[in-house]
Write a protein that holds these residues in place. Sequence first.
Motif, short mmCIF file in Angstrom:
data_model
loop_
_atom_site.label_atom_id
_atom_site.label_comp_id
_atom_site.label_asym_id
_atom_site.label_seq_id
_atom_site.Cartn_x
_atom_site.Cartn_y
_atom_site.Cartn_z
N GLN A 136 -0.23 -4.19 1.19
CA GLN A 136 1.10 -3.80 0.74
C GLN A 136 1.92 -5.03 0.36
OE1 GLN A 136 1.64 -1.15 4.32
NE2 GLN A 136 2.97 -0.07 2.89
N ASP B 40 3.56 -5.81 -3.35
CA ASP B 40 5.02 -5.66 -3.45
C ASP B 40 5.85 -6.81 -2.91
OD1 ASP B 40 5.67 -3.25 -4.83
OD2 ASP B 40 4.83 -2.12 -3.15
N GLN C 73 9.14 -0.86 -1.99
CA GLN C 73 7.71 -0.99 -2.25
C GLN C 73 7.32 -0.14 -3.48
OE1 GLN C 73 5.25 -0.38 1.22
NE2 GLN C 73 6.79 -1.28 2.55
N ASN D 4 5.43 -0.76 -6.24
CA ASN D 4 4.02 -0.70 -6.66
C ASN D 4 3.20 0.15 -5.70
OD1 ASN D 4 4.09 -2.26 -9.05
ND2 ASN D 4 4.08 -4.15 -7.85
N TRP D 5 3.39 -0.05 -4.40
CA TRP D 5 2.62 0.70 -3.41
C TRP D 5 2.87 2.20 -3.57
CZ3 TRP D 5 -1.33 -0.93 -0.64
CH2 TRP D 5 -1.80 -0.12 0.40
#
Length: 144
Positions: free
Chosen positions: A56, A60, A79, A81-82
């Motif tokens: 993670q 991010d 976050q 992108n996650w």
Amino acid sequence: MTTRIEKHGRNLHIWPEGITDPFIIRPLPGRAGVQITDAYLNATAGGGGDIVAALQIAVDGARENAITGQWELLPEEEQANWARIGRELSQEEGNSVIMPAFLWQTLLGMDGVRLYLEEGEGLTGTLKAVGALAQRLGRFVPRT
């Protein structure tokens, strides 16, 4: 599978197959990169460590805890992108974003990303690139 991966300025852009807008991975500070590398390699060797948190952070970014000096996950709402990986991609496709992002954040950088791609991504690419990372760090080197 990944369509393409390119550096744009200091950022890494990753386009999984069939996705128009790239995932934009910003570089971590060096100490954060060392922390996630150690966490990943320790966990894969059975020595503890949070692989998910390390990944993670790779995609991010993180914040440094002023008291402990450790790098910590960004709040969930930061976050991007996650969350996007979880919403838009299958687990296999997500791996094609997460592993290049992780490898790029390590001391292997783009060499690790290229090795992962050249080996066909997936498990084979991951094993080859993480093996190269461990060897480069002098960890898990077979004795002859």
